[in-house]
Design a protein around this motif. Structure first.
Motif, PDB file in Angstrom:
ATOM      1  N   PHE A  76      65.216   1.800 -17.125  1.00  0.00           N
ATOM      2  CA  PHE A  76      63.976   1.038 -17.302  1.00  0.00           C
ATOM      3  C   PHE A  76      64.112  -0.398 -16.794  1.00  0.00           C
ATOM      4  CE2 PHE A  76      62.582   4.515 -20.016  1.00  0.00           C
ATOM      5  CZ  PHE A  76      61.263   4.624 -19.608  1.00  0.00           C
ATOM      6  N   ALA A  77      65.269  -1.000 -16.933  1.00  0.00           N
ATOM      7  CA  ALA A  77      65.473  -2.356 -16.405  1.00  0.00           C
ATOM      8  C   ALA A  77      65.274  -2.359 -14.887  1.00  0.00           C
ATOM      9  CB  ALA A  77      66.865  -2.871 -16.771  1.00  0.00           C
ATOM     10  N   GLU A  78      65.794  -1.340 -14.222  1.00  0.00           N
ATOM     11  CA  GLU A  78      65.602  -1.234 -12.771  1.00  0.00           C
ATOM     12  C   GLU A  78      64.140  -1.009 -12.420  1.00  0.00           C
ATOM     13  OE1 GLU A  78      68.144   1.205 -10.346  1.00  0.00           O
ATOM     14  OE2 GLU A  78      69.841   0.899 -11.698  1.00  0.00           O
ATOM     15  N   GLY A 114      57.423  18.904 -10.617  1.00  0.00           N
ATOM     16  CA  GLY A 114      58.856  19.200 -10.584  1.00  0.00           C
ATOM     17  C   GLY A 114      59.714  17.947 -10.663  1.00  0.00           C
ATOM     18  N   VAL A 115      59.300  16.897  -9.969  1.00  0.00           N
ATOM     19  CA  VAL A 115      60.049  15.631 -10.026  1.00  0.00           C
ATOM     20  C   VAL A 115      59.922  15.014 -11.415  1.00  0.00           C
ATOM     21  CG1 VAL A 115      60.324  13.309  -9.063  1.00  0.00           C
ATOM     22  CG2 VAL A 115      59.817  15.233  -7.543  1.00  0.00           C
ATOM     23  N   LEU A 116      58.724  15.056 -11.986  1.00  0.00           N
ATOM     24  CA  LEU A 116      58.545  14.521 -13.337  1.00  0.00           C
ATOM     25  C   LEU A 116      59.383  15.295 -14.348  1.00  0.00           C
ATOM     26  CD1 LEU A 116      54.721  13.739 -13.352  1.00  0.00           C
ATOM     27  CD2 LEU A 116      56.625  12.120 -13.138  1.00  0.00           C
ATOM     28  N   LEU A 117      59.501  16.590 -14.157  1.00  0.00           N
ATOM     29  CA  LEU A 117      60.359  17.400 -15.026  1.00  0.00           C
ATOM     30  C   LEU A 117      61.826  17.001 -14.850  1.00  0.00           C
ATOM     31  CD1 LEU A 117      60.610  19.655 -17.093  1.00  0.00           C
ATOM     32  CD2 LEU A 117      60.694  21.281 -15.194  1.00  0.00           C
ATOM     33  N   ARG A 118      62.217  16.720 -13.635  1.00  0.00           N
ATOM     34  CA  ARG A 118      63.592  16.275 -13.367  1.00  0.00           C
ATOM     35  C   ARG A 118      63.876  14.954 -14.087  1.00  0.00           C
ATOM     36  NH1 ARG A 118      65.540  14.842  -7.292  1.00  0.00           N
ATOM     37  NH2 ARG A 118      67.499  13.858  -7.843  1.00  0.00           N
ATOM     38  N   ILE A 119      62.917  14.044 -14.073  1.00  0.00           N
ATOM     39  CA  ILE A 119      63.067  12.774 -14.776  1.00  0.00           C
ATOM     40  C   ILE A 119      63.132  13.024 -16.281  1.00  0.00           C
ATOM     41  CG2 ILE A 119      61.972  10.558 -15.299  1.00  0.00           C
ATOM     42  CD1 ILE A 119      60.730  10.732 -12.421  1.00  0.00           C
ATOM     43  N   PHE A 122      66.485  14.210 -17.179  1.00  0.00           N
ATOM     44  CA  PHE A 122      67.436  13.088 -17.196  1.00  0.00           C
ATOM     45  C   PHE A 122      67.361  12.376 -18.552  1.00  0.00           C
ATOM     46  CE2 PHE A 122      67.639   8.438 -16.846  1.00  0.00           C
ATOM     47  CZ  PHE A 122      68.973   8.263 -16.501  1.00  0.00           C
ATOM     48  N   PHE A 123      66.136  12.061 -18.982  1.00  0.00           N
ATOM     49  CA  PHE A 123      65.972  11.401 -20.281  1.00  0.00           C
ATOM     50  C   PHE A 123      66.451  12.305 -21.407  1.00  0.00           C
ATOM     51  CE2 PHE A 123      62.332   8.758 -18.381  1.00  0.00           C
ATOM     52  CZ  PHE A 123      63.135   7.653 -18.210  1.00  0.00           C
ATOM     53  N   LEU A 124      66.093  13.576 -21.362  1.00  0.00           N
ATOM     54  CA  LEU A 124      66.479  14.511 -22.416  1.00  0.00           C
ATOM     55  C   LEU A 124      68.001  14.611 -22.530  1.00  0.00           C
ATOM     56  CD1 LEU A 124      65.665  16.555 -24.581  1.00  0.00           C
ATOM     57  CD2 LEU A 124      65.524  18.290 -22.772  1.00  0.00           C
ATOM     58  N   LEU A 149      59.374   8.838 -23.106  1.00  0.00           N
ATOM     59  CA  LEU A 149      59.946   7.964 -22.078  1.00  0.00           C
ATOM     60  C   LEU A 149      59.311   8.215 -20.713  1.00  0.00           C
ATOM     61  CD1 LEU A 149      63.676   8.069 -23.206  1.00  0.00           C
ATOM     62  CD2 LEU A 149      62.089   6.128 -23.417  1.00  0.00           C
ATOM     63  N   VAL A 150      59.024   9.471 -20.392  1.00  0.00           N
ATOM     64  CA  VAL A 150      58.330   9.772 -19.129  1.00  0.00           C
ATOM     65  C   VAL A 150      56.942   9.131 -19.140  1.00  0.00           C
ATOM     66  CG1 VAL A 150      57.301  11.601 -17.702  1.00  0.00           C
ATOM     67  CG2 VAL A 150      59.594  11.898 -18.638  1.00  0.00           C
ATOM     68  N   GLY A 151      56.250   9.234 -20.259  1.00  0.00           N
ATOM     69  CA  GLY A 151      54.928   8.621 -20.366  1.00  0.00           C
ATOM     70  C   GLY A 151      54.981   7.111 -20.202  1.00  0.00           C
TER      71      GLY A 151
END
Length: 188
Positions: A76-78, A114-119, A122-124, A149-151
């Motif tokens: 998130f900082a990035e 698919g990309v959002l699921l990948r993100i 990562f968070f999960l 976190l995705v939201g």
């Protein structure tokens, strides 16, 4: 060439980018573009994939080397830094694709999803690891925290396009990160 295509699509959007724009910005001839990619849509797909791997994918790979909670915080900082450094207010090409292309292109909707699921994965992964090592709260389900976190990520990236204000973006992220905090033993 893909970097030039990314910049072109990213700054103008899919619909507003013409083949002429792509030829002018990439140095390809019309024939070369069609021979290499087939059509504008296929070229956009390659440019979006290139953006995702070079930006989002690279960020996740860098953060994977950190402790779970630190990985999320660093991610998130990035994002906030990148949003504030975006003087053209282009936002995130993935978010732009979600808003610009997916409403009329189910195949692109699947790509973006698919990309959002990948993100989310990562968070999960980091939330679960943090719950296991005690750095992330167990009072909420790991899946719910990852989705939250995705939201927040999507909200920050949209806000940054129209109001790239440090206080606003950090103010959106800070409560989400605080929500992750594990309760201290004996705290009530």
């Amino acid at each position: 060439m893909l970097d030039a295509a990314v910049q072109c699509f990213w700054s103008r959007g899919y619909e507003a980018t013409s083949i002429r724009d792509l030829i002018a910005n990439t140095g390809l001839t019309g024939a070369s573009l069609y021979n290499a990619f087939g059509d504008k849509r296929a070229f956009y797909q390659r440019a979006l994939d290139h953006y995702v791997e070079g930006s989002i994918g690279e960020r996740m790979r860098r953060c994977e080397t950190l402790e779970p909670r630190e990985a999320i915080e660093s991610f998130f900082a990035e994002i906030v830094k990148r949003s504030l450094d975006d003087t053209e207010h282009k936002g995130c090409m993935l978010v732009n694709a979600a808003l610009d292309v997916t409403s009329h292109d189910p195949a692109f909707q699947e790509v973006v999803a698919g990309v959002l699921l990948r993100i989310e994965e990562f968070f999960l992964h980091n939330v679960r690891q943090g719950q296991a090592d005690g750095s992330v709260t167990t009072s909420l389900a790991a899946e719910d925290l990852a989705r939250h976190l995705v939201g927040i990520l999507m909200g920050v990236r949209v806000l940054a396009r129209v109001r790239p204000d440090r206080a606003l973006l950090e103010g959106a992220v800070r409560p989400a990160l605080a929500l992750l905090a594990a309760e201290k033993p004996g705290a009530s």
